[in-house]
Design a protein around this motif. Structure first.
Motif, PDB file in Angstrom:
ATOM      1  N   LEU A  94      -2.731 -21.541  20.323  1.00 18.34           N
ATOM      2  CA  LEU A  94      -3.960 -22.226  20.774  1.00 18.34           C
ATOM      3  C   LEU A  94      -5.189 -21.371  20.274  1.00 18.34           C
ATOM      4  O   LEU A  94      -5.071 -20.240  20.626  1.00 18.34           O
ATOM      5  CB  LEU A  94      -3.795 -22.755  22.205  1.00 18.34           C
ATOM      6  N   LEU A  95      -6.109 -21.733  19.641  1.00 16.20           N
ATOM      7  CA  LEU A  95      -6.809 -21.093  18.984  1.00 16.20           C
ATOM      8  C   LEU A  95      -8.376 -21.708  19.483  1.00 16.20           C
ATOM      9  O   LEU A  95      -8.754 -22.975  19.416  1.00 16.20           O
ATOM     10  CB  LEU A  95      -6.809 -21.152  17.617  1.00 16.20           C
ATOM     11  N   THR A  96      -9.174 -20.830  19.852  1.00 16.46           N
ATOM     12  CA  THR A  96     -10.727 -21.116  20.203  1.00 16.46           C
ATOM     13  C   THR A  96     -11.600 -20.120  19.941  1.00 16.46           C
ATOM     14  O   THR A  96     -11.319 -18.862  19.405  1.00 16.46           O
ATOM     15  CB  THR A  96     -10.789 -21.179  21.698  1.00 16.46           C
ATOM     16  N   GLU A  97     -12.767 -20.390  19.644  1.00 17.36           N
ATOM     17  CA  GLU A  97     -13.992 -19.553  19.338  1.00 17.36           C
ATOM     18  C   GLU A  97     -14.311 -18.289  20.174  1.00 17.36           C
ATOM     19  O   GLU A  97     -14.025 -18.640  21.490  1.00 17.36           O
ATOM     20  CB  GLU A  97     -15.242 -20.173  18.859  1.00 17.36           C
ATOM     21  N   LYS A  98     -14.288 -17.170  19.889  1.00 13.17           N
ATOM     22  CA  LYS A  98     -14.835 -15.895  20.488  1.00 13.17           C
ATOM     23  C   LYS A  98     -16.120 -15.973  20.495  1.00 13.17           C
ATOM     24  O   LYS A  98     -16.766 -16.112  19.445  1.00 13.17           O
ATOM     25  CB  LYS A  98     -14.202 -14.762  20.208  1.00 13.17           C
ATOM     26  N   SER A  99     -16.974 -15.797  21.651  1.00  9.27           N
ATOM     27  CA  SER A  99     -18.553 -15.858  21.551  1.00  9.27           C
ATOM     28  C   SER A  99     -18.910 -14.902  20.638  1.00  9.27           C
ATOM     29  O   SER A  99     -18.453 -13.593  20.865  1.00  9.27           O
ATOM     30  CB  SER A  99     -18.851 -15.672  23.195  1.00  9.27           C
ATOM     31  N   GLY A 100     -19.830 -15.288  19.859  1.00 10.72           N
ATOM     32  CA  GLY A 100     -20.446 -14.287  18.861  1.00 10.72           C
ATOM     33  C   GLY A 100     -19.757 -14.081  17.646  1.00 10.72           C
ATOM     34  O   GLY A 100     -20.395 -13.454  16.767  1.00 10.72           O
ATOM     35  N   PHE A 101     -18.746 -14.721  17.443  1.00  9.91           N
ATOM     36  CA  PHE A 101     -17.758 -14.697  16.098  1.00  9.91           C
ATOM     37  C   PHE A 101     -17.411 -16.242  15.751  1.00  9.91           C
ATOM     38  O   PHE A 101     -16.294 -16.293  15.346  1.00  9.91           O
ATOM     39  CB  PHE A 101     -16.598 -13.926  16.377  1.00  9.91           C
ATOM     40  N   GLU A 102     -18.439 -17.120  15.781  1.00  8.05           N
ATOM     41  CA  GLU A 102     -17.823 -18.550  15.387  1.00  8.05           C
ATOM     42  C   GLU A 102     -17.558 -18.646  14.088  1.00  8.05           C
ATOM     43  O   GLU A 102     -16.546 -19.425  13.895  1.00  8.05           O
ATOM     44  CB  GLU A 102     -19.134 -19.520  15.775  1.00  8.05           C
ATOM     45  N   SER A 103     -18.064 -17.945  13.156  1.00  8.08           N
ATOM     46  CA  SER A 103     -17.531 -18.312  11.797  1.00  8.08           C
ATOM     47  C   SER A 103     -16.153 -17.641  11.518  1.00  8.08           C
ATOM     48  O   SER A 103     -15.634 -17.995  10.686  1.00  8.08           O
ATOM     49  CB  SER A 103     -18.560 -17.694  10.904  1.00  8.08           C
ATOM     50  N   ALA A 104     -15.793 -16.609  12.230  1.00  5.66           N
ATOM     51  CA  ALA A 104     -14.508 -16.363  12.260  1.00  5.66           C
ATOM     52  C   ALA A 104     -13.543 -17.278  12.349  1.00  5.66           C
ATOM     53  O   ALA A 104     -12.321 -17.203  11.877  1.00  5.66           O
ATOM     54  CB  ALA A 104     -14.353 -14.820  13.235  1.00  5.66           C
ATOM     55  N   TYR A 154     -13.498  -8.390  12.242  1.00  4.15           N
ATOM     56  CA  TYR A 154     -13.917  -8.302  13.790  1.00  4.15           C
ATOM     57  C   TYR A 154     -14.659  -7.118  13.954  1.00  4.15           C
ATOM     58  O   TYR A 154     -15.607  -7.073  14.984  1.00  4.15           O
ATOM     59  CB  TYR A 154     -12.744  -8.828  14.751  1.00  4.15           C
ATOM     60  N   PHE A 155     -14.353  -6.040  13.293  1.00  2.00           N
ATOM     61  CA  PHE A 155     -15.007  -4.725  13.470  1.00  2.00           C
ATOM     62  C   PHE A 155     -16.294  -4.630  12.907  1.00  2.00           C
ATOM     63  O   PHE A 155     -16.860  -3.329  12.708  1.00  2.00           O
ATOM     64  CB  PHE A 155     -13.867  -3.757  13.371  1.00  2.00           C
ATOM     65  N   TYR A 156     -16.499  -5.463  11.720  1.00  2.00           N
ATOM     66  CA  TYR A 156     -17.809  -5.224  11.015  1.00  2.00           C
ATOM     67  C   TYR A 156     -18.975  -5.004  11.871  1.00  2.00           C
ATOM     68  O   TYR A 156     -19.849  -4.439  11.487  1.00  2.00           O
ATOM     69  CB  TYR A 156     -17.872  -6.639   9.990  1.00  2.00           C
ATOM     70  N   ARG A 157     -19.067  -5.661  12.967  1.00  2.00           N
ATOM     71  CA  ARG A 157     -20.355  -5.529  13.813  1.00  2.00           C
ATOM     72  C   ARG A 157     -20.341  -4.102  14.327  1.00  2.00           C
ATOM     73  O   ARG A 157     -21.659  -3.754  14.305  1.00  2.00           O
ATOM     74  CB  ARG A 157     -20.304  -6.585  15.047  1.00  2.00           C
ATOM     75  N   HIS A 163     -23.377   0.976  24.779  1.00  2.46           N
ATOM     76  CA  HIS A 163     -23.969   1.821  23.708  1.00  2.46           C
ATOM     77  C   HIS A 163     -24.524   0.488  22.383  1.00  2.46           C
ATOM     78  O   HIS A 163     -23.924  -0.405  22.218  1.00  2.46           O
ATOM     79  CB  HIS A 163     -23.223   2.805  23.044  1.00  2.46           C
ATOM     80  N   ALA A 164     -25.874   1.065  21.758  1.00  2.00           N
ATOM     81  CA  ALA A 164     -26.275   0.114  20.775  1.00  2.00           C
ATOM     82  C   ALA A 164     -25.069  -0.069  19.693  1.00  2.00           C
ATOM     83  O   ALA A 164     -25.173  -1.351  18.838  1.00  2.00           O
ATOM     84  CB  ALA A 164     -27.275   0.764  20.196  1.00  2.00           C
ATOM     85  N   ILE A 165     -24.181   0.751  19.406  1.00  2.00           N
ATOM     86  CA  ILE A 165     -23.018   0.773  18.588  1.00  2.00           C
ATOM     87  C   ILE A 165     -22.087  -0.523  18.846  1.00  2.00           C
ATOM     88  O   ILE A 165     -21.669  -0.850  18.072  1.00  2.00           O
ATOM     89  CB  ILE A 165     -22.353   2.249  17.974  1.00  2.00           C
ATOM     90  N   THR A 166     -21.956  -0.267  20.092  1.00  4.73           N
ATOM     91  CA  THR A 166     -20.778  -1.226  20.655  1.00  4.73           C
ATOM     92  C   THR A 166     -21.211  -2.488  21.070  1.00  4.73           C
ATOM     93  O   THR A 166     -20.483  -3.295  21.775  1.00  4.73           O
ATOM     94  CB  THR A 166     -19.778  -0.552  21.616  1.00  4.73           C
ATOM     95  N   LYS A 167     -22.648  -2.866  20.783  1.00  2.00           N
ATOM     96  CA  LYS A 167     -23.002  -4.331  21.393  1.00  2.00           C
ATOM     97  C   LYS A 167     -22.262  -5.418  20.851  1.00  2.00           C
ATOM     98  O   LYS A 167     -21.954  -5.237  19.749  1.00  2.00           O
ATOM     99  CB  LYS A 167     -24.593  -4.479  21.022  1.00  2.00           C
ATOM    100  N   GLY A 168     -21.840  -6.512  21.556  1.00  2.00           N
ATOM    101  CA  GLY A 168     -21.237  -7.713  21.343  1.00  2.00           C
ATOM    102  C   GLY A 168     -19.673  -7.400  21.345  1.00  2.00           C
ATOM    103  O   GLY A 168     -18.780  -8.200  21.301  1.00  2.00           O
ATOM    104  N   LEU A 218     -20.082  -1.813  12.466  1.00  2.00           N
ATOM    105  CA  LEU A 218     -20.648  -1.011  11.142  1.00  2.00           C
ATOM    106  C   LEU A 218     -22.194  -1.521  11.013  1.00  2.00           C
ATOM    107  O   LEU A 218     -23.034  -0.806  10.920  1.00  2.00           O
ATOM    108  CB  LEU A 218     -20.075  -1.590   9.900  1.00  2.00           C
ATOM    109  N   TRP A 219     -22.423  -2.764  11.299  1.00  2.00           N
ATOM    110  CA  TRP A 219     -23.633  -3.394  11.576  1.00  2.00           C
ATOM    111  C   TRP A 219     -24.534  -2.911  12.384  1.00  2.00           C
ATOM    112  O   TRP A 219     -25.783  -2.504  11.990  1.00  2.00           O
ATOM    113  CB  TRP A 219     -23.760  -4.691  11.801  1.00  2.00           C
ATOM    114  N   ASN A 220     -24.050  -2.510  13.589  1.00  2.00           N
ATOM    115  CA  ASN A 220     -24.861  -1.911  14.611  1.00  2.00           C
ATOM    116  C   ASN A 220     -24.880  -0.410  14.347  1.00  2.00           C
ATOM    117  O   ASN A 220     -26.215  -0.034  14.691  1.00  2.00           O
ATOM    118  CB  ASN A 220     -24.023  -1.986  15.960  1.00  2.00           C
ATOM    119  N   ALA A 221     -24.204   0.085  13.879  1.00  2.00           N
ATOM    120  CA  ALA A 221     -24.372   1.503  13.447  1.00  2.00           C
ATOM    121  C   ALA A 221     -25.569   1.715  12.497  1.00  2.00           C
ATOM    122  O   ALA A 221     -26.279   2.644  12.561  1.00  2.00           O
ATOM    123  CB  ALA A 221     -23.128   2.248  12.873  1.00  2.00           C
ATOM    124  N   ILE A 222     -25.759   0.691  11.305  1.00  2.00           N
ATOM    125  CA  ILE A 222     -26.550   0.778  10.539  1.00  2.00           C
ATOM    126  C   ILE A 222     -27.873   0.649  11.052  1.00  2.00           C
ATOM    127  O   ILE A 222     -29.037   1.242  10.830  1.00  2.00           O
ATOM    128  CB  ILE A 222     -26.326  -0.112   9.287  1.00  2.00           C
TER     129      ILE A 222
END
Length: 677
Positions: A321-331, A662-665, A583-588, A667-671
């Motif tokens: 059973l597959l459902t969207e994870k909040s904040g990762f709809e396009s995944a 899933y873990f790209y965020r 932390h700002a890096i782990t947001k999401g 990197l996004w947060n770190a940048i």
């Protein structure tokens, strides 16, 4: 004597010429490479009967006019060009002898002459984006891989032969080359009893033919051949088929008998060895095509009936059973499209329903496991296994789980779902890049630089980082280690990201001669890099290190931090539970969420550095993979940053081979996280 390796332009011209000259050959393009070259497929079949389609529940007699499809691939690793030359010579054989070749009555053979044209041109293992295509068959992140997958899904080959080089077991001087099947551990998604029933006899038939035809060779070693190395029969471990990231292993999940075939050398004899092996294989497949087709049908039937007699009871659920994870709809959209492109049937629930205390909304995607490609669906969607307690030595990746590594909720269901279902309709639009909620200020964009290695150890370890940035639409500038010895190289860069080997900052005396062009020229240059990076940090520049290699270089060699970096060793990989701090890096991310490691790294003696995330402490925190000494990292720091926030070190691999989106965020947060003033 080395085999004559043609230029790609010459190879392509000859493919086209031969296809025009023979009615037994037809040419088509499966797609384009990164640099725009065609991935050519030559189909070999009798012109009067070109039936190619196989249906999964077919029932054929020996008198059937349908042909058994076979796929042969070559040069997935571009610098292993012997496979392409061997197939070209094999086409010569077809041109000259087609009317007398008996297997043409039974088979249609699709030859992908060069799967990696850009790698062939540049004489590299990888494609133009730095990806090893033979590690891309689950993620399918590259267009060349997608071309081959589309062919396999379309024609449903009974057998796939993947031509490689170069393997010569020096401990067995008389056994030249390698032909699968493999040593354990075997992936639980395979129907290994069905596979081995035909893979081993096929390998041994090729071996016997090579020995019988040894007078075709010119060199004494080849003339003295007494066999080949067949890992399943001759080895104990180290050449396993657990990972289905490779072409032949992926084909096994599509019901094919897939074999990787490794030529002994680049020599003329090495090319002849491959031509003989292919010739023998097709003769054997033709002779046993009815049994091979029945074997393939049995594979599909096990999926349709959800009956897998050699597997542990309950291994395969009734549904995923597959459902969207909040904040990762396009995944979620990405995973659905991926499943469909691989031939997996999907359904949508027509109403809300409950299962095991969870409420699933109307429109939940349901993957029934009573379908022909259930084994492939299981391999994509299951969490995987913890293999850390096994005695086998794994040769490749064993932790993946697309829902965990892409960011989709996936729930296995072992009982009937009490909800209506209808076939899933395709999305109207193509999948979009993963959205990130906090967009940078367009008036003050962040300038990003990445360190590249140009092919150290025959790899491009930064390729996953490049793809992650491209998918997140973050522009970047490429820098080499030597560039950092020049102070002004960093003057226009706000953020420097390093995801690669620590060896990149070794002086030449510390590295093998064949790799010295990729590293620094001298200890003085190393000292200049150290001073320039330290000055860059002091002036407010940001440095991000990803993985064990980058973390070791930035601490031990370049001395940006006194933190101690520990490494779990090469090829140890796992999906595991990570404790993320606020932390700002782990947001999401949740406080208890997942992470991925390859060559795991953790930090101790962190001094003034701050811990942003740490490894789980419990026995069950390693979800899947192979990390036997994981206890050493229990509770240890997995992500750290300096107090100013402009030095960030990841022990995790957050952009691995285009596979861990899933873990790209992270990197996004770190940048985009703001350093403290």
């Amino acid at each position: 004597m080395r085999s004559t390796i043609l230029s790609y332009r010459k190879l392509e011209a000859l493919i086209k010429k031969k296809s025009r000259q023979s009615p037994f050959l037809s040419l088509s393009s499966l797609g384009k490479s990164i640099e725009g070259r065609d991935v050519w497929c030559v189909t070999i079949q009798k012109p009067i009967d070109s039936g190619t389609e196989i249906v999964q529940n077919r029932k054929r007699s020996r008198q059937s006019q349908k042909k058994t499809p076979v796929v042969i691939t070559a040069s997935i690793h571009g610098h292993e060009a012997t496979g392409s030359i061997a197939l070209l010579r094999f086409l010569d054989k077809i041109q000259k002898e087609a009317k007398s070749i008996q297997w043409l009555d039974d088979l249609v053979v699709h030859c992908v002459i060069c799967c990696n044209p850009d790698g062939y041109v540049h004489k590299t293992r990888y494609n133009a984006e730095g990806f090893d295509l033979n590690r891309d068959f689950l993620t399918q992140s590259q267009p060349e891989t997608q071309s081959i997958v589309n062919l396999i899904v379309k024609v449903k080959p009974a057998v796939v032969l993947d031509l490689h080089g170069y393997v010569w077991k020096r401990s067995i001087h008389t056994h030249l080359g390698l032909i699968e099947p493999c040593t354990p551990p075997h992936n639980p998604a395979y129907e290994y009893d069905l596979y081995l029933k035909w893979a081993l006899p096929l390998a041994e038939h090729m071996e016997a033919f090579l020995v019988a035809e040894r007078d075709k060779f010119s060199g004494e070693r080849f003339k003295s051949i007494k066999g080949t190395y067949i890992p399943y029969r001759d080895g104990k471990n180290g050449w396993d088929d657990y990972s289905p990231f490779c072409c032949s292993m992926y084909s096994m999940l599509q019901g094919a008998t897939g074999l990787t075939i490794e030529s002994p050398s680049r020599s003329e004899d090495g090319t002849t060895w491959l031509v003989l092996a292919v010739t023998a294989a097709l003769s054997h497949i033709s002779k046993h095509r009815v049994e091979l087709e029945k074997n393939q049908t049995a594979f599909f039937r096990r999926g349709i009936k959800n009956h897998h007699p050699t597997h542990s009871p309950g291994l395969f659920p009734k549904y995923f059973l597959l459902t969207e994870k909040s904040g990762f709809e396009s995944a979620y959209r990405k995973l659905i499209l991926h499943l469909q492109q691989n031939g997996i049937k999907l359904y949508s629930s027509t109403e809300e329903f409950k299962y095991e205390g969870h409420t699933f909304p109307s429109g939940t995607t349901i993957v029934p496991m009573n379908q022909a490609r259930a084994n492939l669906a299981y391999c994509f969607l299951s969490r995987g296994e913890d293999l850390s307690s096994g005695s086998e030595r794994l040769s490749e990746l064993c932790a993946w789980s697309l829902p965990l590594s892409w960011g989709v909720n996936c729930h296995p269901a072992v009982e009937k779902i009490m909800a209506g279902m209808k076939p899933f309709k395709s999305f109207e639009n193509d999948v979009q890049p993963v959205p990130y909620p906090e967009k940078p200020n367009p008036e003050a964009p962040v300038s990003v630089g990445i360190l590249i290695d140009d092919g150290l150890f025959h790899k491009k370890s930064h390729s996953g980082l490049k793809l992650a940035l491209q998918q997140m639409k973050i522009p970047f500038k490429e820098l080499r280690a030597k560039d950092l010895a020049v102070k002004k190289a960093l003057s226009s860069i706000d953020v420097l990201i390093y995801n690669g080997y620590e060896h990149l900052f070794y002086p030449p005396s510390n590295i093998r001669s064949m790799y010295r062009d990729f590293v620094l020229d001298s200890p003085d240059q190393q000292d200049a890099c150290r001073k320039n990076l330290q000055h860059y940090l002091q002036k407010g520049g940001k440095v991000i290190g990803i993985g064990a290699g980058a973390s070791k270089a930035l601490t031990m060699i370049l001395e940006l931090s006194e933190a101690e970096v520990h490494s779990g060793g090469w090829n140890k990989n796992a999906l595991l539970q990570i404790h993320y701090k606020d932390h700002a890096i782990t947001k999401g991310y949740l406080t208890e969420d997942t992470g991925f490691v390859y060559r795991p790294a953790w930090f101790t003696n962190i001094g003034k550095m701050n811990v942003v995330a740490s490894y789980g402490k419990g026995q069950d925190t390693l979800l899947a993979g192979y990390w036997p000494d994981y206890h050493q990292a229990h509770g240890k720091a997995a992500i750290i940053t300096n107090p100013e926030g402009n030095l960030i070190l990841f022990g995790l691999e957050i952009c691995f081979r285009g596979h861990t989106s899933y873990f790209y965020r992270l990197l996004w947060n770190a940048i985009h996280s703001e350093p403290r003033k």
